[in-house]
Design an enzyme around this catalytic site. Structure first.
Site, PDB file in Angstrom:
ATOM      1  N   HIS A 123       0.870  -1.184   0.000  1.00 49.74           N
ATOM      2  CA  HIS A 123       0.000   0.000   0.000  1.00 49.74           C
ATOM      3  C   HIS A 123       0.906   1.232   0.000  1.00 49.74           C
ATOM      4  CE1 HIS A 123      -2.849   2.921   1.804  1.00 49.74           C
ATOM      5  NE2 HIS A 123      -3.801   2.101   1.425  1.00 49.74           N
ATOM      6  N   ASP A 202       2.859  -4.491   8.027  1.00 46.22           N
ATOM      7  CA  ASP A 202       1.643  -3.710   7.849  1.00 46.22           C
ATOM      8  C   ASP A 202       0.471  -4.669   8.065  1.00 46.22           C
ATOM      9  OD1 ASP A 202      -0.662  -2.615   6.822  1.00 46.22           O
ATOM     10  OD2 ASP A 202       0.293  -1.772   5.033  1.00 46.22           O
ATOM     11  N   GLN A 205      -4.751  -4.969   7.141  1.00 42.95           N
ATOM     12  CA  GLN A 205      -5.796  -5.856   6.625  1.00 42.95           C
ATOM     13  C   GLN A 205      -5.850  -7.199   7.353  1.00 42.95           C
ATOM     14  OE1 GLN A 205      -8.078  -5.009   4.509  1.00 42.95           O
ATOM     15  NE2 GLN A 205      -7.229  -3.068   3.809  1.00 42.95           N
ATOM     16  N   LYS A 228     -10.278  -0.439  10.616  1.00 43.32           N
ATOM     17  CA  LYS A 228     -10.429  -1.596   9.731  1.00 43.32           C
ATOM     18  C   LYS A 228     -10.735  -2.866  10.524  1.00 43.32           C
ATOM     19  CE  LYS A 228      -7.196   0.252   6.297  1.00 43.32           C
ATOM     20  NZ  LYS A 228      -7.969   0.571   5.086  1.00 43.32           N
ATOM     21  N   CYS A 367      -4.721   2.601  -3.699  1.00 41.80           N
ATOM     22  CA  CYS A 367      -3.426   3.011  -3.136  1.00 41.80           C
ATOM     23  C   CYS A 367      -2.347   1.988  -3.451  1.00 41.80           C
ATOM     24  CB  CYS A 367      -3.519   3.258  -1.620  1.00 41.80           C
ATOM     25  SG  CYS A 367      -4.509   4.685  -1.211  1.00 41.80           S
TER      26      CYS A 367
HETATM   27  C1  PLP Z   1      -2.621  -2.785   3.454  1.00 44.81           C
HETATM   28  C2  PLP Z   1      -2.894  -1.423   3.982  1.00 44.81           C
HETATM   29  N1  PLP Z   1      -1.909  -0.740   4.563  1.00 44.81           N
HETATM   30  C3  PLP Z   1      -2.089   0.490   5.069  1.00 44.81           C
HETATM   31  C4  PLP Z   1      -3.299   1.113   5.006  1.00 44.81           C
HETATM   32  C5  PLP Z   1      -3.433   2.489   5.558  1.00 44.81           C
HETATM   33  O1  PLP Z   1      -4.256   2.493   6.670  1.00 44.81           O
HETATM   34  P1  PLP Z   1      -4.709   3.870   7.335  1.00 44.81           P
HETATM   35  O2  PLP Z   1      -5.228   4.716   6.213  1.00 44.81           O
HETATM   36  O3  PLP Z   1      -5.760   3.464   8.299  1.00 44.81           O
HETATM   37  O4  PLP Z   1      -3.517   4.470   7.976  1.00 44.81           O
HETATM   38  C6  PLP Z   1      -4.358   0.451   4.407  1.00 44.81           C
HETATM   39  C7  PLP Z   1      -5.676   1.098   4.308  1.00 44.81           C
HETATM   40  O5  PLP Z   1      -6.133   1.583   3.319  1.00 44.81           O
HETATM   41  C8  PLP Z   1      -4.153  -0.843   3.879  1.00 44.81           C
HETATM   42  O6  PLP Z   1      -5.140  -1.494   3.281  1.00 44.81           O
END
Ligand code: PLP
Lengths: 410, 151
Positions: A123, A202, A205, A228, A367
């Site tokens: 991401h 990370d 998910q 999430k 993203c």
């Molecule tokens: C795999 C992954 N990493 C990071 C993020 C970023 O999360 P946040 O926007 O809650 O910081 C997301 C969310 O869109 C994600 O799906």
């Protein structure tokens, strides 16, 4: 907490509504999940009964708020099986957690010639902070590729050629938000340890979707977003191994993160307070702990089984019942995130038409722009499932996609 | 509730399936591009200006049906126009897309974009190529190749 699978949808007030005349089918859970009544109630209760600033107060409300805030830290440590609550830093979410590591650990420890290893499925929030760190320090980025084709699995045969001793930090996603791939986190961490690289996972998910045991995985850092996993927006967790957090400088300066302040110099509080400058997001931290109770009440094993079963079912049916559809990610052993492309129909058109049927999907690059380019797609549509989704909703999805496919067919 | 056919009118679907003037224009002396970083839509507009007249205009890019159809319609409606005429048409069309007001019957095919304003999330899809076209027309009068290397 008596969360129960029976009548579970009734726990989520938002699900009980019609969109464009149809009962809402919410399939945008990878973007954010809905909140159970107990989390909403926890926020209301906090603001109605306990609201006060934490840590510095002597009065009853402040003591109450502080106790609830620190209890949430213990709850989070248990949720992630951390060694102690001191390994839990509350942040604004995954993005914030990763930036904290990139700054506080990265600025101090990386230099020219060092390598930051990422994967091709990251991401933007697990890519851009490292690009910025590379620019600040002169370190280089390197990527572990995915295998050719549409399964999106990491090409583990290439791991040993990219995970060399110059790699100082290896940051990878546990579960892909575009492909639904579940990466072998423990194996990747073990391999990193062999070359002396730290690991950052990370878990945006995966937290709240599958059992998550930081010590069994053997990671150094792990980043989580509350929103999430049935929690409020604007709150998240950074797990960091205690010896690492203890040796890292602060990320931001301010109140609460100091032990003493002089006009020209200050001493830091120990971790985790060192990383929580300013008044924290007290209410949402408490709401997040409630979400953890709710999820563990259902059981994360059971949630993972539910997600996987729905995803495998949806994947198989979409692949066979929607003419011309291109499915991304593995067919099985996957999370509940399914991306797909319909021939002749751009993802935004798919999402607009599905919305007319009351179905919430997402369309775009998720993203994941470099990954999209690699797959040769400008964008995909995405359906992502969670604990309250049902097979009947997949039925609605299939019917809607068939309609959309016809609409755009020549 | 807004009917889907307000958004996906026959004209839009037709232009999406068979976009007109979808190609690079080798004789172009102006190039304009546009992208929507939020959704990943990209468009490049090629214009051959002859004095202040748009002798030819083409486009390439990727995006949703609305963006592709809007770009296709743009090429048909700007070809042969002078710069002031093109500016006036683009101004009217941008108003039409955002407000739904059809100014006059003159743009029969363009009025297909009138339904877009009921779908706020999709307005930018429709306006992108018109902004990019104005960029192209207003660009420095240099050949496309030199513009690229001067970056
Ligand atoms: C795999 C992954 N990493 C990071 C993020 C970023 O999360 P946040 O926007 O809650 O910081 C997301 C969310 O869109 C994600 O799906």
């Amino acid at each position: 907490m008596n969360a129960s699978w029976k009548n579970l949808r009734a726990d989520f007030p938002i699900l009980d509504q019609r969109i464009n005349g149809q009962p809402l089918v919410y399939l945008d859970n990878a973007a954010t999940t809905q909140k159970p009544r107990c989390v909403i109630d926890a926020l209301v209760r906090y603001y109605e009964r306990d609201n006060a600033n934490v840590h510095r107060g002597i009065h009853t409300l402040s003591i109450r708020a502080t106790a609830a805030y620190e209890a949430a830290r213990e709850r989070s440590a248990k949720f992630l099986n951390a060694g102690s609550p001191a390994e839990i830093v509350f942040t604004a979410g995954t993005t914030d957690s990763i930036n904290l590591v990139a700054h506080a650990w990265g600025d101090e420890n990386l230099k020219k010639g060092d390598v930051i290893l990422l994967t091709e499925m990251e991401h933007h929030s697990n890519m851009v902070p490292w690009q910025l760190l590379a620019r600040r320090t002169g370190a280089k980025l390197r990527y572990l590729p995915i295998v050719p084709g549409d399964t999106g699995l990491l090409d583990l045969d290439q791991l040993s050629s990219v995970l060399t001793p110059e790699v100082k930090i290896f940051a990878f996603t546990h579960v892909s938000n575009t492909l639904g791939v579940i990466n072998p986190a423990a194996d990747l961490c073990a391999a990193a340890k062999k070359v002396g690289a730290l690991t950052v996972i990370d878990a945006a998910q995966s937290a709240g979707h599958l059992p998550l045991d930081t010590r069994a995985i053997g990671c150094d850092f792990l980043a989580v977003s509350g929103h999430k996993m049935c929690g409020p927006t604007g709150v998240g967790v950074l797990y960091g191994r205690a010896p690492l957090l203890d040796n890292m400088p602060p990320y931001r300066g301010g109140g609460s993160m100091i032990s003493s302040v002089e006009y020209f110099e200050s001493k830091w509080a120990p971790a985790p307070a060192k990383f929580e400058a300013g008044t924290p997001n007290i209410a949402d931290v408490i709401g997040l702990a409630t979400a953890m109770d709710y999820l563990d009440g259902l059981g994360r094993e059971a949630i993972a089984r539910h997600d996987e079963k729905l995803a495998a079912h949806a994947y198989a049916r979409m692949a066979t019942e929607v003419p011309g559809i291109r499915m991304l990610g593995p067919a099985q052993h996957r999370s509940g995130v399914i991306s797909f492309a319909l021939p002749g129909a751009h993802a935004h058109d798919v999402v607009t038409l599905a919305d007319r049927d009351g179905i919430a999907l997402r369309g775009g690059h998720h993203c994941n722009q470099p990954l999209m380019r690699k797959l040769g797609l400008p964008s995909t549509a995405r359906a992502s499932f969670y604990l309250y989704n049902t097979e009947a909703e997949i039925e609605r999805l299939i019917a809607s996609l068939q309609k959309i496919q016809k609409f755009f067919a020549e | 509730m807004h009917d889907l056919t307000d958004l996906y009118q026959t004209v839009i679907l037709d232009h999406n399936r068979r976009p007109r003037n979808y190609r690079v224009l080798p004789t172009a002396n102006r190039v304009g591009s546009g992208n929507n970083p939020l959704c990943g839509d990209e468009v490049t507009i090629y214009v051959e200006l002859d004095g202040d007249r748009i002798k030819d205009v083409t486009f390439q890019g990727s995006g949703c049906a609305i963006s592709q159809a809007s770009a296709s319609l743009m090429t048909l409606n700007l070809k042969g126009r002078t710069i002031p005429e093109a500016e006036a048409i683009a101004g009217d069309v941008l108003k039409l897309i955002t407000s739904g007001d059809v100014k006059d019957d003159e743009f029969s095919d363009l009025s297909a974009l009138a339904g877009v304003h009921q779908f706020p999330a999709r307005i930018k899809c429709a306006t992108l190529s018109w902004h990019a076209a104005l960029n192209a027309v207003h660009g420095e009068p240099a050949p496309a190749t030199t513009e690229k290397t001067s970056d």
